[in-house]
Every structure is written in C-alpha cells, then in structure tokens.
Design an enzyme around this catalytic site. Structure first.
Site: not given
Ligand SMILES: Cc1ncc(C[n+]2csc(CCOP(=O)(O)OP(=O)(O)O)c2C)c(N)n1
Length: 680
Positions: A38, A273, A488
């Site tokens: 990333h 990303h 529960h």
């Molecule tokens: C609990 C969880 N759900 C989904 C993901 C998969 N995931 C990794 S990064 C991301 C998007 C995050 O967006 P952002 O925080 O805006 O990061 P940026 O695009 O700015 O790097 C997702 C959905 C994860 N790592 N953890």
C-alpha cells in the site's frame, strides 16, 4: 524550518520535504519490489510523520523497550511501509535489506506491522480501528502508572501516545467506543492524526462516509484541531504543539492530505491505495519529487538528518539518571516498578510466586456450592493482594460478572485506580486491554457475558496473535443463564473461542478449578505468554475437586477427577457438566459399570501436556463420552468418531435453567445412557 538546520552545514541540511520524500521513495520501492502493498497512505502521511518523528517523538532506536518512550501506533496498518521507513531511517535494527524483503517469508517487514517481528512496532495493526483502541489503552496505562509511581519531582512515567488513523479506522464502529471512552476519561496525552484524504478502497468516500468527524470528536469531549494542511510542515508543527499543550483532553488533528502525494498520475485516487505504482509511475514520481538516488539508497545528508540514535540514547540516558535518583529516594517503589514493567529483563511475576501460589492452593476453600463467577471473584480477591498490577473492569456488568473485589478503586477522569467501568463497549474494552498489556505495568482483565464475546472477538484474536497476557472473564456461560433466553445463552462460544490459537479457554467446574484457572492465566508470561478466557457459570455448582492431591493435576488442563480401577468407559466434561458426569458415573457404578471421569477445564493447556500424560488421562481403547452444554463438534477430537457427545447443537430457550437442562437432555441420566449405548 530553520530551527532544524545545523549551523555547521546549513547549506546541506535537507528540508522537511526532502526528509519526507525519503519515506515516500522507500515505500514505493519496497511495494514495487514486493509487487504488493500500500503506497498511498505512506506517501500521503510522510510529511506528518516527518514532523512527528523528526521533532517530537521521544524514543531510543537502540532500545525499543525503553519503558518511558512515547508510543507510536499506526492504526491504519496497511501503511506499514511508512512505519518500516521511519524505523529504518531513525536507526532501529531494521536494515535496508529488510525493506527490500518487504512482505516476504521470515522478513522483519510483514505486510502489516506485527509486534515482536519488527523492533519498534508497538502493536499489531491492520484490522482497522483497533490500533486507535489499543492506543487508548496505552494512554490509560501511562496515566495510571504515572499516578501510581511518580513521586514529587520524580516523573519517571511521562510520555505521549501518538496515533495515525485513516478514514477506515474512523468508519469502524470501534472508533466510537474507543474515542468515547478516551474523551470521558480525558486522556490528555493521547494525540491522534487523522489522514483525511477522502479516499478508501472503493473510491472517494463521499458516497459512504460523510460524518462531520471534527464535530463528532468534539462531542466526545476531544480537543479537535481541524483543517490542518497535512503537507505543510509548519502547520503540522503548530498543531502538534497545540495538542501537547492541552493536557486535559485527547486531541484529534484532522490533516487534509492527498493519498499518493508525489505520484503525478495516481495521487488523489484509490488506484494508489493498495497496488504498486508500476515501473513507469515510480520513475515519474521520482522525477516529480526531484529524487535522483537509486532504489533503496538514501543520500547521506538525508540519512544523517533522520538518524535518531544519538538523541535517543541521550533521552534514555537522562531517564536512567532520573530513575537512579528515584531509586535512591524510593527503593521499594523502584523495585516494584522494575518488576511490573519488566525493566531490564526483570521477571514479571512477584518474587516467591511459586511459594505463594502453593500456599494459596493449600488453603481450605470450603465445600459449599458456588457459582464459578462468584468463585472467580473470590480468586481475584485472593490474587489482588499479591498482584497490585491487576487492572480489572467490566463492560457494564460488574454486578453480574463479579469482576470487582474489596479494595478495588474506580478509575475516573480525575481519579486513578485499578477498576474500570468500560461501559457497554465489549470490543473497545478488549482492544484497550490489549493496549494496556502492550504498554506494560498492568495485567488487564475485563468482564462481559460469554455470549457477547463475539462483539470483542477480533481483539481477543489479536491478543492471542500478539501473545499478550489479557484475561477475559466471560460469565453466564451456557443455557444455565436461564430466563434471559437464547439471545443471552452461549451455545457455540466455548467451542469457537477454543479455535483461536494461543488462547487458553477455561471452563472450570468449581471453586478449586476456578482458582487454578485464574492462577494459570496470570502465569502466562515469557514463552507461554498469551491471553486467557475464563468461562464462568451464573448458577451454583457443587464442590467437586475435594481431594487436595488433585489440585496440581488441575494445573494440567485435563485430569482424572474420579477413577475406577476397572473402568470400562470414560466421561469427559467441563464446567457445570462435570457435576452431571460424576452423577452419571455414580449411577453407572450402582449398576456395576465402572467409569472414569475426566474433568477438562482447559483443552488448550491439556493439549500442551506431554503425550505420556495425555495418554494416561485418556487411555487408548476406553470408550469415551463427552458432555458440555454447547455445540458437540469440538469434542470429536477427544471422543473420536466412535465416541458420544452429549451437548446442544441448537439455540436455547427462555425458561428456568433447570427446565432447559431437562428439555435439552443435558442430564446425568442422558450421560449414563450414552455410556450404556457405547458399551452395548
Ligand atoms: C476491519 C477491517 N476491515 C477491512 C479492512 C480492509 N481494508 C484495508 S485498508 C481499507 C480502506 C481504508 O481506507 P483508508 O483508511 O482511507 O486508507 P487509505 O485509502 O487512505 O490508505 C480496507 C477496507 C481492514 N484492514 N480491516
């Protein structure tokens, strides 16, 4: 900016932007080399990181375990290359070869930061939102430890907790739990940088995340610094200073950034990303940044400007001098602090722990019936005098979980103590406890109903992955809950928690087993480190472990509770169903059928015993029946395909507990019948 130029080489000193660009190129080169990762967030947050790490973070690269270091948490863990670049550039033991091996087997640079794998990584992040909640736990631990140990002029505990979060962390519901708790507790030394780049994986977030985040955090009681240009070092610097000046409230610094900053064709898009830029775009980015050095090479002046080893060593040296003065004035406190924090390899368990535990286990615990949740409370009371580091709590179920003890003191915004009302925030509690454990100085435990462990589950899993000593007190452990009904009544929870590697799940049957469960959970340090879940009954259970000679066996997780020399079958049981097993055994004995009863309060611990011991408890060839008020599959491992399991493969119902046990065939009679069927 002039402030950081050294007079001797003013002309050569790199600018903040040049220093930040070192992070950017390391991130794009490592992701390119790994062909995965990333780059966007590291490129977008590089300028913020440069200000924080270059000017504020108090740490010592040579000793990532220095107890009074500032904590830095990368909650948006997918931006791992940001952290690896920072650690490498600052002078941690993370050579460039490791960055070249980003995301490869056995490298020190896993896809997401993992505590214990990379020096300087404070917590394992990647599951979004949890880093923020861990950081709340860390800031809380700092606050409490400072109150407990600082004396007069001696501020031996005095550090900040800094966190990076992205949109994803703040979309997660957990961010509400964590931020709400931090606001209520007024954790003023918690400083969060929000990477407000408007992009997540699916694209521009305006279609799915339009909260007014600054006002949201304002409503939690946070100090919010909005609309900071996350690419303007001077603006970031001002924000950090303002945040640090506010000791009353946690601070959120909302940084407007551009994801993939520096990439001419990808910046500001979701395309940057989570995918390598590609060779052409890497080259174009280098050009745009004015970066001429080859991949994985940092120009000398920039490397020097980043090198934090000398300042870090000086910071720790200064702290050690101050600690030595503290030690002179307060030797007993200093000794306790050293043990509690594991300072310089100090053992975590109190001196003469084994002797004290032996004494405890030698005590007469009585033979009156007791709910194991009540027995748990008694165990906490016994241990609290030995373990001042116990930091208890409950997710608003104190009177049901029985997690408090006489002499515990409630933690509030203005009052330190050792008992937390976490509120109805199971996930937040579990993730904060991980942060408390990671911070050091405390042994956190927290309670909720077993059925709600699902709410906390990923944080429990993370504790297991991180090998953190966290204790979950999960009461109301079966249909024995009774009238509250199937919402529960846990049915699958014991089994599903047992599936988490390195989590010790205990389901004790009486007072003795409950005390042993607590002791074992406390003893999970060093090689055996990890979390424990104590599954405790609502209803009263008879004392079954009467013979004191049995007590050491309980410590092996599974043992022969009642034996018969001519046993023709054996019954394995846990918790409230051990009583059924012993009643069934008695009924069978009256019919001339001798059976052995095995109590198996902790399958994971039993599984860690030597083969010979396990075989002695569960000998080959003896037909086996297991009984537990829950789903049956997990017991196949112990009874085999030819054995029988008396359990419950459906949801419960609302009725008095005794009616439910009868209705669902969880009776001594049913267990005896199962044995008879097997022997036929
Ligand atoms: C609990 C969880 N759900 C989904 C993901 C998969 N995931 C990794 S990064 C991301 C998007 C995050 O967006 P952002 O925080 O805006 O990061 P940026 O695009 O700015 O790097 C997702 C959905 C994860 N790592 N953890």
């Amino acid at each position: 900016m002039n402030a950081e130029r050294r007079p001797s080489d003013a002309a050569a000193a790199p600018t903040p932007r040049e220093r930040a660009n070192a992070i950017r190129v390391l991130a794009i080169d490592a992701v390119q080399q790994a062909a995965s990762g990333h780059p966007g967030a590291p490129m977008g947050m590089a300028d913020i990181a440069e200000v924080l790490w270059g000017r504020h973070l108090r740490h010592n690269p040579a000793n990532p375990a220095w107890v009074d270091r500032d904590r830095f948490v990368l909650s948006n863990g997918h931006a791992s290359m940001l952290l690896y670049a920072l650690l490498h550039l600052s002078g941690y033991d993370l050579p460039i070869e490791q960055l070249k091996r980003f995301r490869q087997l056995h490298s020190a640079t896993p896809g997401h930061p993992e505590v214990g794998e990379t020096p300087g990584v404070e917590t394992t992040t990647g599951p979004l939102g949890q880093g923020l909640a861990n950081a709340v736990g860390m800031a809380l631990a700092e606050r409490l430890l400072a109150a407990e140990f600082n004396r007069g002029p001696h501020a031996i505990v005095d550090h900040h907790t800094y966190v990076f979060v992205g949109d994803g962390c703040l979309m997660e519901g957990l961010s509400h739990e964590a931020a709400s708790l931090a606001g209520t507790l007024r954790l003023g030394k918690l400083i969060v940088f929000y990477d407000a780049n408007g992009i997540s994986i699916d694209g521009g977030i305006e279609g799915w995340f339009t909260d007014d985040t600054p006002r949201r955090f304002g409503a939690y009681g946070w100090h919010v610094i909005d609309a900071v240009d996350g690419h303007d070092a001077a603006a970031i610097e001002r924000a950090v200073l303002a945040a640090r000046a506010n000791a009353e409230r946690p601070t959120l610094i909302v940084c407007r950034t551009v994801i993939g900053y520096g990439s001419p064709n990808r910046a500001g898009t979701e395309g940057v990303h989570g995918a390598p830029l590609g060779a052409d775009e890497v080259a174009a980015t280098r050009k745009a940044l004015g970066w001429t050095a080859p991949p994985f090479e940092i120009p000398e002046a920039i490397a020097q400007a980043w090198d934090a080893r000398a300042t870090g060593a000086a910071l720790e040296r200064d702290w050690r001098e101050r600690f030595a003065a503290y030690e002179r004035d307060h030797p007993a406190l200093a000794e306790a602090f050293g043990r509690r924090t594991g300072l310089d390899g100090h053992a975590l368990l109190p001196a003469d722990w084994i002797g004290r535990i032996d004494a405890l286990l030698g005590e007469d615990l009585g033979d009156t019936p007791v709910a194991t949740r009540k027995a748990g409370q008694e165990a906490i009371g016994r241990l609290a005098s030995l373990l001042p580091e116990l930091l208890g709590g409950s997710a608003d179920l104190t009177g049901s979980n029985l997690t408090n003890w006489s002499g515990c003191r409630e933690v509030t915004a203005t009052q330190p103590g050792n008992y937390l009302h976490y509120g109805v925030r199971e996930f937040g509690m579990a993730a904060a406890m991980n942060g408390i454990a990671l911070h050091g100085g405390y042994l956190p435990f927290g309670g909720t109903f077993l059925v709600f462990s699902d709410y906390a589950r990923n944080a429990i899993r993370m504790a297991a992955l991180m090998r953190q000593r966290v204790i979950h007190v999960l009461t109301h452990d079966s249909i024995g809950v009774g009238e509250d009904g199937p919402t529960h009544q846990p049915v699958e929870h014991a089994a599903s928690l047992r599936l988490i590697p390195n989590l010790d799940v205990w389901r004790p049957c009486d007072r003795v087993e409950t005390l042993v469960a607590w002791i074992s959970a406390v003893e999970r340090v060093g090689r055996d480190a990890g979390p424990s879940a104590l599954l405790l009954s609502r209803q009263n259970l008879p004392a079954l472990v009467i013979d004191p000679a049995l007590r050491p066996h309980v410590r092996r997780g599974g043992y022969v509770l009642r034996d018969a020399s001519d046993a023709r079958a054996l019954i394995i049981a846990t918790g409230s169903e051990v009583m059924l097993a012993t009643e069934a055994a008695a009924a069978l004995a009256a019919d001339g059928i001798a059976v052995r009863v095995v109590s198996m309060p902790c399958t994971a611990l039993f599984d860690r015993q030597p083969r010979a011991y396990r075989d002695s408890v569960l000998p080959e060839g003896l037909p086996r029946v297991a009984v537990e008020a829950g789903v049956t599959d997990v017991w196949r491992k112990y009874v085999g395909l030819d054995g029988a399991v008396v359990g419950l493969d459906r949801f419960g119902a609302s009725a008095p507990a005794s009616a439910l046990y009868r209705e669902f065939g969880l009776t001594a009679d049913a267990v005896a019948q199962a044995v008879r069927r097997l022997l036929r």
